[in-house]
Design an enzyme around this catalytic site. Structure first.
Site, PDB file in Angstrom:
ATOM      1  N   TYR A 159       0.841  -1.205   0.000  1.00 39.10           N
ATOM      2  CA  TYR A 159       0.000   0.000   0.000  1.00 39.10           C
ATOM      3  C   TYR A 159       0.879   1.258   0.000  1.00 39.10           C
ATOM      4  O   TYR A 159       0.509   2.307  -0.510  1.00 39.10           O
ATOM      5  CB  TYR A 159      -0.962  -0.018   1.191  1.00 39.10           C
ATOM      6  CG  TYR A 159      -2.183   0.843   0.990  1.00 39.10           C
ATOM      7  CD1 TYR A 159      -3.062   0.600  -0.065  1.00 39.10           C
ATOM      8  CD2 TYR A 159      -2.457   1.906   1.843  1.00 39.10           C
ATOM      9  CE1 TYR A 159      -4.177   1.404  -0.252  1.00 39.10           C
ATOM     10  CE2 TYR A 159      -3.573   2.704   1.673  1.00 39.10           C
ATOM     11  CZ  TYR A 159      -4.427   2.449   0.621  1.00 39.10           C
ATOM     12  OH  TYR A 159      -5.523   3.241   0.428  1.00 39.10           O
ATOM     13  N   LYS A 166      -3.246   8.325   3.005  1.00 37.55           N
ATOM     14  CA  LYS A 166      -4.461   8.102   3.807  1.00 37.55           C
ATOM     15  C   LYS A 166      -4.297   8.649   5.225  1.00 37.55           C
ATOM     16  O   LYS A 166      -5.245   9.166   5.812  1.00 37.55           O
ATOM     17  CB  LYS A 166      -4.822   6.608   3.858  1.00 37.55           C
ATOM     18  CG  LYS A 166      -5.301   6.042   2.525  1.00 37.55           C
ATOM     19  CD  LYS A 166      -6.426   6.845   1.909  1.00 37.55           C
ATOM     20  CE  LYS A 166      -7.016   6.187   0.681  1.00 37.55           C
ATOM     21  NZ  LYS A 166      -7.860   7.105  -0.105  1.00 37.55           N
TER      22      LYS A 166
HETATM   23  P1  NAD Z   1     -11.667   3.843  -8.421  1.00 35.97           P
HETATM   24  O1  NAD Z   1     -10.466   3.677  -9.314  1.00 35.97           O
HETATM   25  O2  NAD Z   1     -12.942   3.316  -8.899  1.00 35.97           O
HETATM   26  O3  NAD Z   1     -11.843   5.362  -8.003  1.00 35.97           O
HETATM   27  C1  NAD Z   1     -10.766   6.277  -7.914  1.00 35.97           C
HETATM   28  C2  NAD Z   1     -11.252   7.547  -8.575  1.00 35.97           C
HETATM   29  O4  NAD Z   1     -10.291   8.603  -8.428  1.00 35.97           O
HETATM   30  C3  NAD Z   1     -11.478   7.366 -10.087  1.00 35.97           C
HETATM   31  O5  NAD Z   1     -12.797   7.764 -10.410  1.00 35.97           O
HETATM   32  C4  NAD Z   1     -10.465   8.311 -10.715  1.00 35.97           C
HETATM   33  O6  NAD Z   1     -10.893   8.870 -11.932  1.00 35.97           O
HETATM   34  C5  NAD Z   1     -10.371   9.367  -9.619  1.00 35.97           C
HETATM   35  N1  NAD Z   1      -9.198  10.235  -9.771  1.00 35.97           N
HETATM   36  C6  NAD Z   1      -7.885   9.875  -9.756  1.00 35.97           C
HETATM   37  N2  NAD Z   1      -7.117  10.963  -9.964  1.00 35.97           N
HETATM   38  C7  NAD Z   1      -7.958  12.031 -10.099  1.00 35.97           C
HETATM   39  C8  NAD Z   1      -7.769  13.415 -10.332  1.00 35.97           C
HETATM   40  N3  NAD Z   1      -6.535  13.950 -10.465  1.00 35.97           N
HETATM   41  N4  NAD Z   1      -8.855  14.223 -10.418  1.00 35.97           N
HETATM   42  C9  NAD Z   1     -10.115  13.713 -10.289  1.00 35.97           C
HETATM   43  N5  NAD Z   1     -10.356  12.399 -10.063  1.00 35.97           N
HETATM   44  C10 NAD Z   1      -9.288  11.569  -9.973  1.00 35.97           C
HETATM   45  O7  NAD Z   1     -11.232   3.123  -7.058  1.00 35.97           O
HETATM   46  P2  NAD Z   1     -11.923   3.117  -5.620  1.00 35.97           P
HETATM   47  O8  NAD Z   1     -11.307   1.977  -4.919  1.00 35.97           O
HETATM   48  O9  NAD Z   1     -13.386   3.206  -5.735  1.00 35.97           O
HETATM   49  O10 NAD Z   1     -11.337   4.437  -4.960  1.00 35.97           O
HETATM   50  C11 NAD Z   1     -12.173   5.425  -4.374  1.00 35.97           C
HETATM   51  C12 NAD Z   1     -11.653   5.799  -3.004  1.00 35.97           C
HETATM   52  O11 NAD Z   1     -11.825   4.692  -2.121  1.00 35.97           O
HETATM   53  C13 NAD Z   1     -10.167   6.140  -2.978  1.00 35.97           C
HETATM   54  O12 NAD Z   1      -9.948   7.192  -2.067  1.00 35.97           O
HETATM   55  C14 NAD Z   1      -9.557   4.852  -2.463  1.00 35.97           C
HETATM   56  O13 NAD Z   1      -8.298   5.045  -1.896  1.00 35.97           O
HETATM   57  C15 NAD Z   1     -10.610   4.497  -1.439  1.00 35.97           C
HETATM   58  N6  NAD Z   1     -10.576   3.130  -0.907  1.00 35.97           N
HETATM   59  C16 NAD Z   1     -10.554   2.077  -1.729  1.00 35.97           C
HETATM   60  C17 NAD Z   1     -10.514   0.783  -1.199  1.00 35.97           C
HETATM   61  C18 NAD Z   1     -10.494  -0.416  -2.107  1.00 35.97           C
HETATM   62  O14 NAD Z   1     -10.102  -1.501  -1.646  1.00 35.97           O
HETATM   63  N7  NAD Z   1     -10.945  -0.304  -3.338  1.00 35.97           N
HETATM   64  C19 NAD Z   1     -10.497   0.592   0.191  1.00 35.97           C
HETATM   65  C20 NAD Z   1     -10.548   1.718   1.016  1.00 35.97           C
HETATM   66  C21 NAD Z   1     -10.564   2.983   0.459  1.00 35.97           C
END
Ligand code: NAD
Length: 259
Positions: A159, A166
């Site tokens: 990570y 985070k």
């Molecule tokens: P995802 O790839 O579907 O979403 C990430 C989003 O960030 C995408 O829509 C992407 O276009 C956007 N993004 C990236 N750079 C950008 C920029 N410069 N400007 C505007 N948008 C931008 O993946 P996800 O897992 O749904 O991620 C969403 C959130 O959830 C993130 O903060 C991620 O860290 C968090 N998260 C994910 C998990 C997991 O296991 N998937 C667990 C905990 C937290």
């Protein structure tokens, strides 16, 4: 009673129908919210977002591109939000990015300054950049949430720099909550369990993470996107009116384990 009837908000971060933001949108719609969406600039991305929204029965959504790492892009977005809605009640920040080259097992110590700056800019500073622009659009108060992960509290191999981002996001949540409370704006974060999204697939060792989590978590399974969506509705609704600055774990209990 968890209802979003009469509330309008903007969702950042739908990339497809697996995104955490998509599941949050799904549950927000079910609760009666009125939604607008911001996505990474580009025709291809707009098409993907529209397709994902169509799956939720949303055929005529208000979409506005924005690169959250660019102040001008953010200013334009918030001008557009003001012109479209006048005022809003909530924001969902579900955005993160780090160069996947540095999200491999054992290579945290090789992280470059450029990778660090970009990861923290897009994944953490953006919450501050969005919140500071949202204040004047929330004259009646509001609720802002973001998405975090346990790797911001403890070392999760692979990570890496996202864990640092985070940690910054979570503490940004607390500082924002302390200041924006006087505007009756609440700021909280959900620490979600691992979910198979585009962003997750960039993390080295993610397969092991899913397996380990499902085996070891108190509920003996991985999280469902809708469960995080329901928690998001709670934090965005008046049902959580006394809660701010909170990092709420929605991870089938994994975070309580010592070993
Ligand atoms: P995802 O790839 O579907 O979403 C990430 C989003 O960030 C995408 O829509 C992407 O276009 C956007 N993004 C990236 N750079 C950008 C920029 N410069 N400007 C505007 N948008 C931008 O993946 P996800 O897992 O749904 O991620 C969403 C959130 O959830 C993130 O903060 C991620 O860290 C968090 N998260 C994910 C998990 C997991 O296991 N998937 C667990 C905990 C937290």
């Amino acid at each position: 009673m968890q209802t979003m009837e009469g509330k309008t908000g903007i969702v950042f971060g739908i990339a497809n129908d697996r995104s955490y933001a998509w599941y949050i949108t799904k549950q927000l719609i079910a609760a009666g919210a009125n939604l607008g969406f911001s996505h990474l600039p580009g025709e291809k991305m707009a098409r993907r977002v529209n397709l994902a929204l169509e799956e939720l029965g949303l055929t005529d959504s208000w979409l506005c591109p924005c690169n959250v790492a660019d102040d001008e892009s953010l200013d334009q977005l918030f001008e557009s939000i003001r012109a479209k809605y006048g005022k809003i009640d909530f924001i969902v920040h579900s955005v993160a990015f780090a160069d996947r080259t540095f999200l491999q097992l054992g290579n945290f110590h090789t992280t470059t300054r450029a990778c660090w700056n970009q990861a923290l800019d897009i994944s953490a500073y953006s919450l501050l950049a969005i919140s500071q622009r949202a204040i004047s659009l929330m004259p009646d108060g509001g609720s802002i949430i973001s998405m975090s992960y346990y790797g911001g509290e403890k070392v999760v191999p692979g990570y890496n720099v996202m864990g640092i981002a985070k940690a910054a996001l979570e503490h940004t949540t607390r500082y924002l909550a302390a200041e924006l409370g006087e505007h009756n704006i609440r700021v909280n974060s959900i620490s979600g369990g691992p979910l198979r999204t585009l962003a997750a697939m960039a993390v080295g060792g993610i397969g092991f993470m899913f397996e380990h989590h499902a085996k070891r978590a108190p509920l003996r399974r991985n999280i469902e996107g809708e469960e995080v969506g329901d928690a998001a509705v709670f934090l965005l609704s008046d049902a959580s009116s006394g809660i701010t600055g909170e990092i709420m774990h929605v991870d089938t209990g994994f975070n309580v384990l010592g070993i």
